[in-house]
Write a protein that holds these residues in place. Structure first.
Motif, PDB file in Angstrom:
ATOM      1  N   ARG A 177       0.784  -1.274  -0.123  1.00 19.35           N
ATOM      2  CA  ARG A 177      -0.155   0.024   0.039  1.00 19.35           C
ATOM      3  C   ARG A 177       0.929   1.221   0.004  1.00 19.35           C
ATOM      4  NH1 ARG A 177      -4.764   1.520   4.326  1.00 19.35           N
ATOM      5  NH2 ARG A 177      -6.260   2.277   2.397  1.00 19.35           N
ATOM      6  N   ALA A 178       0.673   1.920  -1.013  1.00 20.16           N
ATOM      7  CA  ALA A 178       1.843   3.195  -1.023  1.00 20.16           C
ATOM      8  C   ALA A 178       0.796   4.671  -1.214  1.00 20.16           C
ATOM      9  CB  ALA A 178       2.364   3.100  -2.282  1.00 20.16           C
ATOM     10  N   ILE A 179       1.675   5.503  -0.896  1.00 21.44           N
ATOM     11  CA  ILE A 179       1.183   6.908  -0.721  1.00 21.44           C
ATOM     12  C   ILE A 179       1.388   7.478  -2.338  1.00 21.44           C
ATOM     13  CG2 ILE A 179       1.408   9.452  -0.185  1.00 21.44           C
ATOM     14  CD1 ILE A 179       2.009   8.157   2.681  1.00 21.44           C
ATOM     15  N   VAL A 180       0.413   7.966  -2.938  1.00 15.66           N
ATOM     16  CA  VAL A 180       0.682   8.644  -4.298  1.00 15.66           C
ATOM     17  C   VAL A 180       0.632  10.285  -4.191  1.00 15.66           C
ATOM     18  CG1 VAL A 180       0.055   6.541  -5.506  1.00 15.66           C
ATOM     19  CG2 VAL A 180      -1.716   7.952  -5.083  1.00 15.66           C
ATOM     20  N   LYS A 181       1.293  10.816  -4.781  1.00 14.53           N
ATOM     21  CA  LYS A 181       1.274  12.427  -5.041  1.00 14.53           C
ATOM     22  C   LYS A 181       1.262  12.499  -6.506  1.00 14.53           C
ATOM     23  CE  LYS A 181       3.353  16.578  -3.673  1.00 14.53           C
ATOM     24  NZ  LYS A 181       4.513  17.281  -3.016  1.00 14.53           N
ATOM     25  N   PRO A 182       0.155  12.999  -6.911  1.00 10.13           N
ATOM     26  CA  PRO A 182      -0.047  13.360  -8.319  1.00 10.13           C
ATOM     27  C   PRO A 182       1.260  14.355  -8.906  1.00 10.13           C
ATOM     28  CG  PRO A 182      -2.037  13.669  -7.494  1.00 10.13           C
ATOM     29  CD  PRO A 182      -1.182  13.600  -6.341  1.00 10.13           C
ATOM     30  N   ARG A 183       1.912  13.954 -10.073  1.00 11.89           N
ATOM     31  CA  ARG A 183       2.789  15.126 -10.721  1.00 11.89           C
ATOM     32  C   ARG A 183       2.195  16.469 -10.850  1.00 11.89           C
ATOM     33  NH1 ARG A 183       7.887  12.555  -9.343  1.00 11.89           N
ATOM     34  NH2 ARG A 183       7.774  10.165 -10.128  1.00 11.89           N
ATOM     35  N   PRO A 184       3.009  17.458 -11.035  1.00  7.89           N
ATOM     36  CA  PRO A 184       2.247  18.690 -11.201  1.00  7.89           C
ATOM     37  C   PRO A 184       1.621  18.671 -12.438  1.00  7.89           C
ATOM     38  CG  PRO A 184       4.447  18.926 -10.468  1.00  7.89           C
ATOM     39  CD  PRO A 184       4.283  17.652 -10.581  1.00  7.89           C
TER      40      PRO A 184
END
Length: 515
Positions: free
Chosen positions: A505-512
């Motif tokens: 299970r991972a944290i995803v941060k959208p690219r700009p």
């Protein structure tokens, strides 16, 4: 009538007994001489062989092979598992000898247990078929009509659509703030499964149908897990409940898939395609396929078996590779940064989505994928091989009733052929410092798709899927551990393929540029 004297009786006795004893001794030595010179292995018990030694060790089979047998018996050894004889290879040169140098001899499959025979329609599949005309027909049809590079390209829009759907699912799961956490394997598996269903049946399915098909085919894989009566057939009368369960799962599989087969057949017969239909599918190639001199195509149960093989074979293998790959990118942020830099350089400031046409110009992506497959092959062992006639391997005999198993981690992490093999380092390939032919033809250093004549026919398609998904996932999201700063646990377990013991299970941060 005179009784014979004791001396004449003894003389007559020895006259009779000596030839008998001589015959027994001769037959004993003849039998011993004919006994195959099998590779060494642990001494076993009568009837059960090493079966209980393995099961009572408390270790998974792959771990017992790696930690107990390999250090004691070397690169090739024998296990007697009840009625089955396993010859296990843990060496690249021996795998090359078997699969490449003596490929035709080692190209068949061992006998199947009755449960597997139910689901394979008595070996009527590409993977299970004995080496011969049935296998050649089935494999030729799949490779030439479905998995050739030209045919694979025809489904490009389907893959792009599925990748977009995957990104949307991940965004939705990550929540309004768009920063995770998300389940990696489940999302990757859904995307690949959706693609393969459409390629197989010729029309796209709604999410509910996809989920139902996934449930049905997962139950098939689960019921195929080995049981003790597979090794000791004498125990089969005590496993009636399990056999009935397998029969029920097979019926459910047939009942779920036959309506989809009929739907595609009607489309072709009526020359009317659904709005979500495609002009071509794997099923289309099977309807008129004539195998081994038959007058008609495969039966409905055989079609069920073949399409299930196509979908299952390409789903879990690639999905688990993605899970391991994302885990390695999280554990090695410099690798993730290098890969994102290459993606950004390829697409520039256009904001377009990375496509499969870009892959050939992305050497670092190719290196990352190859390193994933080296460190994390889809299974611990290749599919079981057998010989078409008595053969030798590494100086030992291989009888026709033996199963030949190749332990892949021992090859992919062999310090004799890899520098710092325990480290995840795509740079070894990107720099050209090290190389490996994943087919094994020019030399075995890794065999994630098997090797020789029975190499996985879906290698090319799996490669397209894996490269495309890894590139899109890194283009769209920055991946990090959940909980934050947690250390990734790389312990694996067997669940048809080798998955992470603790599903990622991972944290995803959208690219700009992807917001």
């Amino acid at each position: 009538m005179a009784m014979p004297s004791s001396s004449s009786f003894i003389s007559s006795y020895y006259t009779l007994i000596f030839p008998f004893l001589a015959a027994v001794i001769f037959l004993s030595f003849s039998k011993r001489k004919r006994r195959p010179n099998l590779p060494p292995g642990p001494p076993g018990w009568p009837i059960v062989g090493n079966l209980f030694q393995v099961s009572r060790s408390g270790k998974p089979f792959f771990q017992y092979v790696d930690e107990v047998l390999r250090p004691n018996y070397g690169p090739i050894f024998t296990l007697k598992m009840g009625a089955r004889t396993l010859i296990v290879l843990t060496d690249a040169d021996l795998a090359h000898e078997a699969f490449i140098e003596k490929g035709a001899t080692f190209a068949t499959r061992p006998a199947e247990n009755p449960t597997r025979a139910i689901f394979s329609c008595n070996k009527f599949t590409v993977n299970a078929a004995l080496y011969g005309p049935v296998w050649r027909s089935l494999r030729r049809n799949m490779v030439q009509n479905m998995l050739g590079s030209g045919r694979v390209k025809e489904f490009r829009r389907l893959r792009e659509s599925s990748m977009n759907t995957l990104v949307a699912r991940i965004r939705a799961e990550a929540g309004e703030n768009g920063e995770g956490p998300v389940w990696v394997l489940q999302n990757a598996r859904f995307a690949f499964f959706r693609i393969l269903l459409a390629m197989c049946f010729g029309f796209e399915m709604d999410d509910d149908t996809v989920d139902e098909m996934d449930r049905v085919l997962k139950s098939v894989l689960m019921v195929l897990d080995p049981r003790i009566d597979d090794f000791l057939p004498i125990l089969r009368p005590f496993f009636l409940k399990q056999r009935n369960r397998a029969a029920a799962v097979r019926k459910e599989q047939v009942d779920a898939i036959v309506p989809l087969i009929k739907r595609r057949r009607r489309m072709l017969q009526d020359h009317v395609l659904d709005p979500k239909a495609m002009s071509f599918s794997y099923l289309d190639t099977l309807f008129e396929l004539r195998v081994d001199g038959r007058d008609s195509g495969p039966s409905d149960p055989e079609l069920v078996t073949l399409v299930s093989e196509f979908v299952n074979g390409g789903t879990d293998t690639t999905a688990t590779a993605v899970e391991w790959g994302i885990a390695q990118l999280i554990a090695n942020p410099e690798v993730q940064g290098n890969l994102y830099a290459e993606v950004a350089a390829v697409v520039g400031g256009s904001g377009r989505k990375i496509g499969e046409e870009d892959v050939e110009s992305m050497p670092y992506l190719q290196a990352v994928v190859k390193e994933i497959l080296r460190k994390h092959p889809p299974t611990y062992f290749t599919l079981s091989h057998a010989v078409t006639e008595p053969a030798t391997l590494g100086g030992y005999d291989v009888p026709t009733d033996a199963s030949v198993e190749v332990f892949l981690p021992a090859i992919g992490e062999d310090p004799r052929i890899w520098s710092d093999p325990g480290r995840f380092e795509p740079g070894r390939f990107a720099s050209g410092r090290e190389e490996a032919d994943i087919t094994g033809v020019t030399g075995v250093k890794m065999l994630p798709f098997g090797g020789g004549r029975r190499i996985c026919p879906g290698l090319g398609l799996a490669s397209v899927h894996l490269h495309l998904m890894m590139a899109r996932m890194v283009q769209e999201f920055e991946w990090s551990a959940f909980p934050p700063a947690a250390e990734i646990d790389f312990e694996g377990r067997m669940a048809f393929t080798v998955v992470m013991k603790h599903s990622l299970r991972a944290i995803v941060k959208p690219r700009p540029q992807s917001r």
